[in-house]
Scaffold this active site. Structure first.
Site, PDB file in Angstrom:
ATOM      1  N   HIS A 185      -4.451 -15.034  -3.664  1.00  0.00           N
ATOM      2  CA  HIS A 185      -4.915 -13.897  -2.862  1.00  0.00           C
ATOM      3  C   HIS A 185      -4.592 -14.025  -1.377  1.00  0.00           C
ATOM      4  O   HIS A 185      -4.870 -13.127  -0.603  1.00  0.00           O
ATOM      5  CB  HIS A 185      -6.427 -13.726  -3.021  1.00  0.00           C
TER       6      HIS A 185
HETATM    7  C1  UD1 Z   1     -11.746 -13.307   2.014  1.00  0.00           C
HETATM    8  C2  UD1 Z   1     -11.635 -14.463   2.989  1.00  0.00           C
HETATM    9  C3  UD1 Z   1     -10.847 -15.588   2.348  1.00  0.00           C
HETATM   10  C4  UD1 Z   1     -11.410 -15.978   1.008  1.00  0.00           C
HETATM   11  C5  UD1 Z   1     -11.471 -14.751   0.121  1.00  0.00           C
HETATM   12  C6  UD1 Z   1     -12.035 -15.118  -1.229  1.00  0.00           C
HETATM   13  C7  UD1 Z   1     -11.542 -13.848   5.375  1.00  0.00           C
HETATM   14  C8  UD1 Z   1     -10.649 -13.820   6.550  1.00  0.00           C
HETATM   15  N1  UD1 Z   1     -10.935 -14.101   4.194  1.00  0.00           N
HETATM   16  O1  UD1 Z   1     -10.440 -12.779   1.857  1.00  0.00           O
HETATM   17  O2  UD1 Z   1     -10.889 -16.718   3.193  1.00  0.00           O
HETATM   18  O3  UD1 Z   1     -10.601 -16.967   0.411  1.00  0.00           O
HETATM   19  O4  UD1 Z   1     -12.277 -13.775   0.780  1.00  0.00           O
HETATM   20  O5  UD1 Z   1     -12.306 -14.059  -2.023  1.00  0.00           O
HETATM   21  O6  UD1 Z   1     -12.730 -13.661   5.506  1.00  0.00           O
HETATM   22  N2  UD1 Z   1     -12.010  -5.921  -1.776  1.00  0.00           N
HETATM   23  C9  UD1 Z   1     -12.581  -5.278  -2.829  1.00  0.00           C
HETATM   24  N3  UD1 Z   1     -13.837  -5.636  -3.189  1.00  0.00           N
HETATM   25  C10 UD1 Z   1     -14.546  -6.588  -2.540  1.00  0.00           C
HETATM   26  C11 UD1 Z   1     -13.935  -7.230  -1.457  1.00  0.00           C
HETATM   27  C12 UD1 Z   1     -12.671  -6.902  -1.105  1.00  0.00           C
HETATM   28  O7  UD1 Z   1     -11.995  -4.402  -3.460  1.00  0.00           O
HETATM   29  O8  UD1 Z   1     -15.688  -6.882  -2.949  1.00  0.00           O
HETATM   30  C13 UD1 Z   1     -10.613  -5.579  -1.404  1.00  0.00           C
HETATM   31  C14 UD1 Z   1     -10.511  -4.600  -0.278  1.00  0.00           C
HETATM   32  O9  UD1 Z   1      -9.457  -3.735  -0.561  1.00  0.00           O
HETATM   33  C15 UD1 Z   1     -10.139  -5.467   0.901  1.00  0.00           C
HETATM   34  C16 UD1 Z   1      -9.362  -6.612   0.263  1.00  0.00           C
HETATM   35  O10 UD1 Z   1      -9.947  -6.761  -1.023  1.00  0.00           O
HETATM   36  O11 UD1 Z   1      -9.392  -4.779   1.824  1.00  0.00           O
HETATM   37  C17 UD1 Z   1      -9.485  -7.898   1.035  1.00  0.00           C
HETATM   38  O12 UD1 Z   1     -10.864  -8.230   1.295  1.00  0.00           O
HETATM   39  P1  UD1 Z   1     -11.302  -9.051   2.620  1.00  0.00           P
HETATM   40  O13 UD1 Z   1     -12.758  -9.263   2.592  1.00  0.00           O
HETATM   41  O14 UD1 Z   1     -10.713  -8.408   3.808  1.00  0.00           O
HETATM   42  O15 UD1 Z   1     -10.572 -10.424   2.513  1.00  0.00           O
HETATM   43  P2  UD1 Z   1     -10.224 -11.320   1.263  1.00  0.00           P
HETATM   44  O16 UD1 Z   1      -8.787 -11.199   0.976  1.00  0.00           O
HETATM   45  O17 UD1 Z   1     -11.192 -11.073   0.160  1.00  0.00           O
END
Ligand code: UD1
Length: 353
Positions: free
Chosen positions: A204
Site C-alpha cells: 500500500h
Molecule cells: C496510512 C498511514 C500508513 C500506514 C497505513 C496502514 C499515514 C501517512 N500513512 O496510510 O503509514 O501504513 O495507513 O493502513 O498516515 N481509505 C479508505 N478507507 C479507510 C481509510 C482509507 O477507503 O478506512 C482510502 C482513501 O481513499 C484514502 C486512501 O485509502 O485516500 C489512503 O488512506 P490514508 O489514511 O490517507 O493513508 P494510508 O495509505 O491508509
C-alpha cells in the site's frame, strides 16, 4: 491516579494500543482513547476495536481521508479542545501515521507531555510521509519508548537525552502472540509452522502503488509467480483503487479487500513467504519465523533484517527468483523485547514519571 490519553487513527495503531490499554486497565489507570477517524472502513478500523478488546473510543474526531495537510490540520483542530478540557498526564501516540504527528504538535504546544510508542525508527528516506511523521514526533516527544536497541542508538545519535529514551520492546508482538494463542494455533515442537506453499502479498506504500510504472512492474512479477503458486493479495483501499484506476490485469492473483486481523494471521502462518511493504508485517513475520520479502530499498526496522526473517527486494523483477530461493525451514528467532510483555513496560514507564 494518572490519566493516560491515547491517540490512534489508522489500522496499524490499533494492535499497538491494545496491549498498552490492557496493562493500564489491570492497574486501574484512568484511560481515554481518541480515535481520529483517519481510517473509518469496517476492516480498517472498527473490526480491530471489537476483536482486540479495546473499548469504544472516548472521542472520535471523524477526520476521514484527505491530503496530508488536510488530514493533519483536521486532527489538530479537532483534538485541541479535547486536550484542553482533559489535560491528561500523558498524551500517548503510536507509530508514524499522520494522526500521530498531528496530535503530538498540538499536545506539546499546550504544555502536555507526549510519549511516543515506537520511537527511534528511521528509514532515512524523506520521500516517505511516515519518515517525516517519525522525525517530528520524536523531536517533540518527552518520552521515547523504543521497540529495538537500534532505535535507542539512533535517538542518542540525534541528540535526544538518554533520560527520555526507554527501551520497552515491541507492543505489536504482544497482540500477535495473544491472537495466535486465542486462535488456538500452535507450532509443532521443534519444527517451523506448516506451510501450504502460498504467497501472501500486501502492498500500500505510495512509493509502490502510486508510481504507475513501478506498480505495473510489481503486478507483472506477481502474476508471473501466480502461474505456478497461489498468490493471495488482500488489498488496502488505496491499492484497490490504483488497480481499478490503472485498469491492471492481475492474472491469477487472488485479490480481495482488506481482511480482519484474525483472518490475516492464519494466512501469514501458512504462507511460504510474505511479500509486503508494510512495517507491521515485517515485524510480525520476523516474530513468527515466516520468511518475508519487503519490496522496498530501505526499512526503518533493521532488526527484522539483522535478527529476523526479512529481506529487502528493491526491484520487482527480482521477486520471482527471491521467492524461489526462500528457505522456509527456519524456527522463530528471539528478538529482545519482542516477548508479549511490552505493553506492561510501556505503562510502567509512564507511571514512573
Ligand atoms: C496510512 C498511514 C500508513 C500506514 C497505513 C496502514 C499515514 C501517512 N500513512 O496510510 O503509514 O501504513 O495507513 O493502513 O498516515 N481509505 C479508505 N478507507 C479507510 C481509510 C482509507 O477507503 O478506512 C482510502 C482513501 O481513499 C484514502 C486512501 O485509502 O485516500 C489512503 O488512506 P490514508 O489514511 O490517507 O493513508 P494510508 O495509505 O491508509
Amino acid at each position: 491516579m494518572k490519566t493516560l490519553l491515547y491517540v490512534v487513527g489508522a489500522r496499524p495503531n490499533f494492535p499497538k494500543l491494545a496491549p498498552v490499554y490492557r496493562a493500564g486497565a489491570e492497574l486501574g489507570v484512568r484511560q481515554l482513547i481518541v480515535h481520529t477517524g483517519q481510517h473509518y472502513d469496517e476492516e480498517m478500523s472498527n473490526s480491530f476495536f471489537s476483536s482486540l478488546g479495546i473499548p469504544a473510543p472516548t472521542f472520535n474526531l471523524e477526520i476521514g481521508s484527505g491530503t496530508h495537510a488536510a488530514q493533519t490540520a483536521r486532527v489538530m483542530e479537532r483534538i485541541e479542545p479535547i486536550l484542553v478540557e482533559q489535560r491528561p498526564d500523558w498524551v500517548v501516540v503510536f507509530g508514524d501515521v499522520n494522526s500521530t504527528m498531528a496530535a503530538s504538535i498540538v499536545a506539546v504546544k499546550l504544555g502536555l507531555r507526549v510519549a511516543h510508542v515506537e520511537a527511534g525508527l528511521r528509514s532515512d528516506d524523506r520521500t516517505m510521509p511516515e519518515e517525516i511523521n517519525r522525525l517530528v514526533t520524536d523531536r517533540l516527544a518527552d518520552l521515547l519508548l523504543t521497540p529495538s536497541r537500534d532505535a535507542d542508538e539512533r535517538l542518542k545519535a540525534e541528540g535526544e537525552p538518554e533520560s527520555e529514551i526507554v527501551f520497552v520492546g515491541n507492543v505489536m508482538i504482544d497482540t500477535l502472540f495473544r491472537k495466535v494463542a486465542e486462535l488456538g494455533l500452535e507450532r509443532p515442537e521443534g519444527r517451523p509452522w506448516p506451510s501450504d506453499a502460498s504467497i501472501l502479498v500486501t502492498l500500500h506504500r505510495p512509493s509502490n502503488v502510486d508510481d504507475a510504472s513501478r506498480f505495473r512492474r510489481i503486478i507483472a512479477a506477481l502474476s508471473q509467480v501466480a502461474k505456478e503458486r497461489r498468490v493471495l493479495f488482500p488489498a488496502h483501499p488505496r491499492t484497490q483503487k490504483r488497480i481499478a484506476d490503472l485498469g491492471l490485469d492481475v492474472g491469477d492473483i487472488e485479490m480481495s479487500g482488506p481482511i480482519p486481523y484474525e483472518c490475516l494471521i492464519p494466512l501469514v502462518l501458512r504462507a511460504h513467504v510474505v511479500v509486503t511493504d508494510s512495517g507491521g508485517l515485517q515485524e510480525e513475520t520476523s516474530a513468527l519465523g515466516i520468511p518475508c520479502l519487503t519490496l522496498r530499498a530501505n526499512t526503518e526496522r533493521p532488526v527484522t533484517v539483522t535478527h529476523g526473517t526479512n529481506r529487502l527486494v528493491p526491484e520487482p523483477e527480482d521477486l520471482p527468483a527471491a521467492i524461489a530461493a526462500t528457505d522456509r525451514s527456519q524456527l522463530p528467532p528471539t528478538i529482545e523485547g519482542w516477548d508479549g510483555d511490552a505493553g506492561r513496560r510501556v505503562v510502567s514507564a509512564l507511571l514512573a514519571r
